[in-house]
Design an enzyme around this catalytic site. Structure first.
Site, PDB file in Angstrom:
ATOM      1  N   ASP A 135      -8.647  -2.636  -0.991  1.00 57.88           N
ATOM      2  CA  ASP A 135      -9.652  -1.766  -1.491  1.00 57.88           C
ATOM      3  C   ASP A 135      -9.555  -0.422  -1.986  1.00 57.88           C
ATOM      4  OD1 ASP A 135      -8.892  -1.590   1.473  1.00 57.88           O
ATOM      5  OD2 ASP A 135      -9.751   0.347   1.064  1.00 57.88           O
ATOM      6  N   TYR A 158       1.102  -1.106   0.026  1.00 54.71           N
ATOM      7  CA  TYR A 158      -0.056   0.040  -0.067  1.00 54.71           C
ATOM      8  C   TYR A 158       0.981   1.363  -0.103  1.00 54.71           C
ATOM      9  CZ  TYR A 158      -3.575   3.458   1.604  1.00 54.71           C
ATOM     10  OH  TYR A 158      -4.101   4.675   1.591  1.00 54.71           O
ATOM     11  N   LYS A 212     -11.760  -8.216   5.368  1.00 57.22           N
ATOM     12  CA  LYS A 212     -12.184  -7.048   5.639  1.00 57.22           C
ATOM     13  C   LYS A 212     -12.991  -6.627   4.459  1.00 57.22           C
ATOM     14  CE  LYS A 212     -11.021  -2.546   7.426  1.00 57.22           C
ATOM     15  NZ  LYS A 212      -9.879  -1.649   7.331  1.00 57.22           N
TER      16      LYS A 212
END
Lengths: 539, 248
Positions: free
Chosen positions: A303, A268, A375
């Site tokens: 996400d 990330y 998640k």
């Protein structure tokens, strides 16, 4: 009754493809491993110092772990590992690591002129100095297990954020959220903290878009949630971010203060914060080792791929990255039961049948990772400021989540795209999610998907594309894949980004006692004990 | 239905001039009958009439939430309102490209970023990235535009340095997530730095984000500001017309 692992097989997925994806991801990670093992970073060394008991700041507010690492760099001693020199200093001066750090700050302790000692003495002493932190982290893990046994929420866990900038205000919002039904509280960090090459110190009351992650803030929030959780008879999990330039240090602080969930992605920072990839790969390795040992669930950030790339076209990149993130986690000794892989509902709601495709995605991630506390992230990209429409979008998200057996459910806020949540935004979202989950509690068990129908086809297609992508990455290597912008359409170079100057090759006599004590191959390392995530999902 | 008096406009529910508004808010007081009464009095003292507390809810920790319907007698004169707006005609991507080729004769250079505290690139990406947003391709996809998207949390100084080094025509700044009006401080900082360096006139300075409008942008010293619903065409069209105007 749902149990872990997730048992349903509704998508008729080809198990050979899933196996191939795992194997490819393993190979991709194996190729990066030698680099990771051979290097350390200033942040890893600061984490080691923190675990050895060094804390506090000097008169200018500079953290002592930073000062010590800088001193070691100046003396050319960092390649041996901060633990080696600190251990030698400990033997020589007979002072604790903390007083040594204070001495270095005041100029009364010099690390350059230390005598050497037999290797065995150094290693045993380093280990002895490391044990108190290991014992404390283990005790925190046991305390968590004991408190979870007293009661906790049921999956999908309701996860909300607080982000006032002031830890004391956060406490009020978090306690209120717990009363409103939240199971997990994430304290969003102040924007920009991920790019700081130090961890701020003490309780903080000013931050933007969030609150600084500091060890004191962790402690304050932990105490508040323990108190309200006890009253409610339900353990409230606490989340923060072991990400950015100080991944390992924050992991260390979180492990000591009993955080339960850490945002802790292997890529990330590279993609979304332009942190150098060499730095990140080394940092994530040690930070995940700490999280793994501490029983902390890591969350990955896939996400976010869909906030920059299109959710219909790029869905397979999320899955491909999930596979890679999982393998990096295994490399650090994080078991599946602590791999909270992330994915999201971000398809444009104006796309016909968008909900069917979202269901396909969510079910796909669930079936591919049946043991992971995955998640699920709410719509953000297509939230408009129309709070009434937004509340409906979030309701659809809630339905998808409960029907597909998601584990951690980050609540959407009707005021997404307007401001960080107000107290009533959170309450309304929690109320809506509890309503949805309640009325649909066992609906997922009652439905199957039509063979060769839209949902099955979409899932199959996404899996196939993910495998294809992994094949491509395996061919060129992960570094090159990142250079080519294969994730989130963002391209990063091997030498570019922030933090490369903090990466160094380990010397031949590099020492970090925690790698053995916390790592996957540690003897007597506790295997994962069911904490609710691993046991029954429902009552 | 009677005719609207544009000199005295007030909210409309189902009957002209009923003045109906919906409010929702939280008071930092414990839930109960007293809290409801407090909400009612707050609405009355705010100038609303006949407040109806349709919903009240305990938020925990000594906070109470209310949904209130009320009437307002306050009116505004619609006939005197003037809001500065961008008056340009919305051109298609193809038309913009053609016009740049024919009228400018070189590529337009645009540099963009989310500056300072803001880590949310969704806005700048929607305008600049190849794929754009909602079927509207971003500036990177324009043959006649050289687009540099620097991403998130870019210091004003770095953005300016990039703009100077590539001789940008325009600087785009996105501010999405804000708290306690930090987006205004960030935007002001950029203007101040440009002015300090004596470079304000050299670049078109454009901001965008959900809290921004053309009017607010002008107030802050920007050449234009774009709110939600903006696509790359709007920004490219504005830059094009402004560059052409400068040439005259």
């Amino acid at each position: 009754m749902l149990t872990c692992p997730y048992q349903e097989r509704k998508l008729n997925l080809n198990p050979a493809l899933i196996d191939e994806a795992r194997t490819l991801a393993k190979e991709i990670v194996a190729e990066v491993k030698p680099f990771i093992i051979a290097h350390s970073t200033v942040s890893v060394e600061r984490a080691v110092l923190r675990l050895l008991g060094i804390d506090g700041v000097n008169f200018e507010g500079i953290p002592l772990p930073n000062l010590v690492v800088e001193h070691l760099q100046e003396e050319g001693l960092l390649a041996e590992g901060s633990a080696r020199t600190l251990t030698r200093a400990f033997i020589h001066y007979g002072k604790s690591p903390q007083s040594l750090a204070e001495g270095i700050e005041q100029g009364t302790v010099r690390l350059a002129e230390l005598p050497d000692f037999p290797e065995e003495v150094i290693e045993n002493t380093a280990r002895a100095l490391a044990l108190p932190a290991v014992a404390k982290i283990r005790a925190q893990r046991q305390a968590r297990r004991a408190m979870l046994a007293q009661g906790e929420g049921i999956e999908p866990y309701l996860y909300v954020i607080v982000a006032t900038g002031d830890i004391y205000e956060d406490v009020i919002q978090a306690r209120a959220a717990a009363r409103q039904g939240a199971d997990i509280i994430a304290v969003i960090r102040s924007t920009g903290q991920s790019l700081l090459d130090y961890v701020p110190y003490g309780p903080t009351t000013e931050g933007f878009g969030g609150t600084y992650a500091t060890q004191a803030n962790f402690r304050i929030m932990r105490a508040a949630l323990d108190e309200v959780g006890k009253e409610l008879g339900r353990y409230i999990r606490l989340t923060n971010y072991a990400s950015g330039l100080c991944m390992s240090e924050i992991a260390a602080m979180g492990a000591l203060e009993r955080l339960d969930v850490m945002l802790n992605d292997s890529m990330y920072g590279i993609i979304f914060r332009d942190i150098n990839m060499q730095r990140t790969f080394v940092d994530q390795y040690f930070s995940r080792m700490i999280n793994g040992f501490a029983g902390i669930i890591i969350n990955t950030g896939e996400d976010n791929y869909l906030t920059t790339a299109d959710a219909m076209e790029a869905a397979h990149t999320v899955l491909a990255s999930n596979f890679i993130n999982a393998e990096f986690a295994f490399l650090s000794g994080v078991p599946e039961e602590q791999q909270g892989l992330g994915h999201a509902m971000e398809i444009n709601p104006d796309v016909p049948d968008a909900f069917l495709y979202e269901m396909a995605q969510a079910q796909l991630v669930r079936e591919v990772f049946p043991r992971s506390p995955i998640k699920y992230m709410p719509p953000t990209k297509h939230m408009t400021g129309n709070i009434f429409r937004g509340h409906i979008q979030d309701a659809l998200f809630n339905v998808a989540s409960v029907l597909t057996g998601q584990s951690i459910h980050l609540l959407g806020m009707l005021t997404e795209a307007i401001h960080t949540p107000l107290i009533q935004d959170r309450a309304l979202s929690l109320e809506a999610a509890r309503l949805t989950f309640g009325v649909l509690r066992h609906m997922g068990e009652e439905i199957t998907f039509k063979a060769e129908g839209r949902i099955q086809k979409r899932a199959e297609e996404t899996l196939e594309k993910a495998v294809e992508m992994l094949r491509d990455i395996e061919k060129i290597g992960l570094f090159m894949a990142l250079e080519r912008g294969m994730f989130a359409d963002i391209s990063r170079s091997l030498e570019g980004g922030r933090g490369l100057d903090g990466v160094f090759a380990k010397g031949a006599d590099y020492l970090n006692p925690f790698i053995r004590l916390l790592g996957a191959e540690t003897e007597g390392r506790e295997t994962f004990e069911p904490s609710g995530m691993g046991g029954e999902r429902d009552v | 239905m009677s005719k609207v008096n544009l000199k005295a406009v007030r909210p409309y529910g189902d009957t002209l001039d009923d003045g109906i508004v919906q409010l929702s808010f939280t008071l930092p007081i414990p839930f109960g009958e007293e809290a409801k009464e407090a909400a009612k009095r707050w609405a009355l003292q705010s100038g609303f009439q006949e407040p109806n507390i349709s919903h009240a809810q305990d938020m925990g920790e000594g906070f109470s939430f209310f949904v209130v319907y009320a009437r307002s007698r306050v009116t505004v004169d619609f006939t005197v309102i003037e809001v500065p707006q961008l008056t340009q005609v919305r051109l298609e991507k193809r038309q913009i490209e053609l016009r740049i080729r024919e009228k400018v004769g070189r590529k337009l250079v645009v540099v963009g970023a989310c500056i300072e505290s803001d880590a949310h690139t969704v806005g700048i990406d929607a305008i600049m990235n190849m794929k754009g947003y909602n079927g509207h391709k971003g500036l990177e996809s324009y043959h006649e535009v050289e687009a540099y998207n620097l991403g998130a949390q870019v210091p004003c100084e770095d953005l300016l340095a990039k703009a100077v080094s590539v001789s940008a025509d325009a600087i785009l700044i996105s501010q999405v997530v804000t708290q306690k009006d930090i987006h205004l401080r960030n935007l002001t900082r950029m203007v101040e730095i440009l002015e300090l360096e004596g470079l304000r006139e050299r670049f078109l300075l454009i901001c965008g984000g959900p809290r921004l409008s053309y009017e607010l942008a002008k107030e802050l010293g920007y050449d234009a500001g774009f709110g939600t619903g903006t696509y790359a065409e709007d920004v490219a069209g504005f830059v094009l017309e402004a560059v052409l105007r400068q040439r005259i």
